[in-house]
Design an enzyme around this catalytic site. Structure first.
Site, PDB file in Angstrom:
ATOM      1  N   LYS A  12       0.697  -1.041  -0.074  1.00  0.00           N
ATOM      2  CA  LYS A  12       0.058  -0.044   0.172  1.00  0.00           C
ATOM      3  C   LYS A  12       0.747   1.454   0.023  1.00  0.00           C
ATOM      4  CE  LYS A  12      -3.746  -2.439   2.463  1.00  0.00           C
ATOM      5  NZ  LYS A  12      -4.565  -2.373   3.642  1.00  0.00           N
ATOM      6  N   TYR A  52     -12.366  -2.924  -2.617  1.00  0.00           N
ATOM      7  CA  TYR A  52     -12.669  -2.916  -1.182  1.00  0.00           C
ATOM      8  C   TYR A  52     -14.278  -2.746  -1.204  1.00  0.00           C
ATOM      9  CZ  TYR A  52      -7.971  -2.596   0.790  1.00  0.00           C
ATOM     10  OH  TYR A  52      -6.951  -2.713   1.113  1.00  0.00           O
ATOM     11  N   ASN A 115      -1.505  -0.319   7.541  1.00  0.00           N
ATOM     12  CA  ASN A 115      -1.093  -1.630   7.809  1.00  0.00           C
ATOM     13  C   ASN A 115      -0.246  -2.359   6.564  1.00  0.00           C
ATOM     14  OD1 ASN A 115      -3.152  -2.337   6.083  1.00  0.00           O
ATOM     15  ND2 ASN A 115      -4.006  -3.710   7.427  1.00  0.00           N
ATOM     16  N   HIS A 118      -1.997  -5.650   1.543  1.00  0.00           N
ATOM     17  CA  HIS A 118      -3.297  -6.213   1.393  1.00  0.00           C
ATOM     18  C   HIS A 118      -2.879  -7.602   0.802  1.00  0.00           C
ATOM     19  CE1 HIS A 118      -7.114  -7.325   0.232  1.00  0.00           C
ATOM     20  NE2 HIS A 118      -6.505  -7.841  -1.129  1.00  0.00           N
ATOM     21  N   GLU A 129      -9.602 -10.980  -7.401  1.00  0.00           N
ATOM     22  CA  GLU A 129      -8.685  -9.912  -7.381  1.00  0.00           C
ATOM     23  C   GLU A 129      -7.622  -9.911  -8.212  1.00  0.00           C
ATOM     24  OE1 GLU A 129      -9.366  -8.799  -2.670  1.00  0.00           O
ATOM     25  OE2 GLU A 129      -7.382  -9.758  -3.263  1.00  0.00           O
TER      26      GLU A 129
HETATM   27  P1  CMP Z   1      -6.680  -5.049   4.044  1.00  0.00           P
HETATM   28  O1  CMP Z   1      -6.107  -6.516   4.349  1.00  0.00           O
HETATM   29  O2  CMP Z   1      -6.283  -4.453   2.717  1.00  0.00           O
HETATM   30  O3  CMP Z   1      -8.368  -5.330   4.091  1.00  0.00           O
HETATM   31  C1  CMP Z   1      -9.209  -4.317   4.337  1.00  0.00           C
HETATM   32  C2  CMP Z   1      -8.345  -3.180   4.976  1.00  0.00           C
HETATM   33  O4  CMP Z   1      -9.479  -2.249   5.561  1.00  0.00           O
HETATM   34  C3  CMP Z   1      -7.343  -3.400   5.959  1.00  0.00           C
HETATM   35  O5  CMP Z   1      -6.419  -4.232   5.365  1.00  0.00           O
HETATM   36  C4  CMP Z   1      -7.002  -2.274   6.715  1.00  0.00           C
HETATM   37  O6  CMP Z   1      -6.201  -1.324   5.680  1.00  0.00           O
HETATM   38  C5  CMP Z   1      -8.560  -1.807   6.567  1.00  0.00           C
HETATM   39  N1  CMP Z   1      -9.320  -1.616   7.695  1.00  0.00           N
HETATM   40  C6  CMP Z   1      -9.728  -2.749   8.506  1.00  0.00           C
HETATM   41  N2  CMP Z   1     -10.424  -2.524   9.562  1.00  0.00           N
HETATM   42  C7  CMP Z   1      -9.924  -1.108   9.877  1.00  0.00           C
HETATM   43  C8  CMP Z   1     -10.282  -0.399  10.940  1.00  0.00           C
HETATM   44  N3  CMP Z   1     -10.830  -0.891  11.953  1.00  0.00           N
HETATM   45  N4  CMP Z   1      -9.690   0.931  10.987  1.00  0.00           N
HETATM   46  C9  CMP Z   1      -9.116   1.290   9.758  1.00  0.00           C
HETATM   47  N5  CMP Z   1      -8.999   0.454   8.628  1.00  0.00           N
HETATM   48  C10 CMP Z   1      -9.333  -0.727   8.751  1.00  0.00           C
END
Ligand code: CMP
Length: 154
Positions: A12, A52, A115, A118, A129
């Site tokens: 990301k 998403y 984080n 993905h 995807e």
């Molecule tokens: P990802 O694995 O890309 O899948 C969905 C994404 O939503 C996740 O990683 C985070 O980047 C985001 N996400 C999920 N839960 C939260 C949360 N509680 N607050 C902010 N971002 C979130």
């Protein structure tokens, strides 16, 4: 039995901005997974909303779309034995503060909202995807001379 799989992985925008592209790719390579497609791009709001779509309506949805579209990211396809599970293990839990030591999110991140990565969560999602992010001719099938040392069975 060997269950060869493909999975979509995104580094990301925070991973790119923080100079962690090499580190993240290196961890997946060292695990024994194979990189079979990769590109660098900044996605549109529409594209991010499709990717998403499962999270529409959640409190973090608008922020998530803003984050993922804010700067360029790396999109990749990785292949290997149980690649979907293996990548998610190496990546760690969605919330870095709950991810296991040694995982990418534990070692390199602090917040769910930043984080870094993905990774597809199931065979069905991975297929969808990969099709969405890559054309067929952008995915390369290649083989390793030492494959048996990684995926060989005794
Ligand atoms: P990802 O694995 O890309 O899948 C969905 C994404 O939503 C996740 O990683 C985070 O980047 C985001 N996400 C999920 N839960 C939260 C949360 N509680 N607050 C902010 N971002 C979130």
């Amino acid at each position: 039995m060997i269950n060869n799989q493909r999975t979509l992985v995104l580094i990301k925008p925070d991973g790119v901005q923080r100079g962690l592209v090499g580190e993240i790719i290196s961890r997946l390579e060292k695990r024994g997974l194979m990189l079979i497609a990769m590109n660098f791009r900044q996605v549109t709001k529409e594209f991010a909303e499709t990717h998403y779509g499962a999270h529409i309506g959640k409190p973090f949805y608008n922020g998530l779309v803003k984050y993922i579209t804010s700067a360029p990211l790396i999109a990749m396809v990785w292949e290997g034995t149980e690649a979907i599970k293996a990548v998610r293990q190496t990546v760690g839990a969605t919330n870095p503060l709950e991810s296991a030591p040694g995982t990418i999110r534990h070692d390199l991140a602090l917040l769910t909202s930043r984080n870094l990565i993905h990774a597809s969560d199931s065979v069905e999602t991975a297929e969808k995807e990969i099709q969405m992010w890559f054309k067929k001719d952008e995915i390369f099938e290649w083989s390793r001379l030492h494959e048996d040392w990684i995926s060989g069975l005794n």
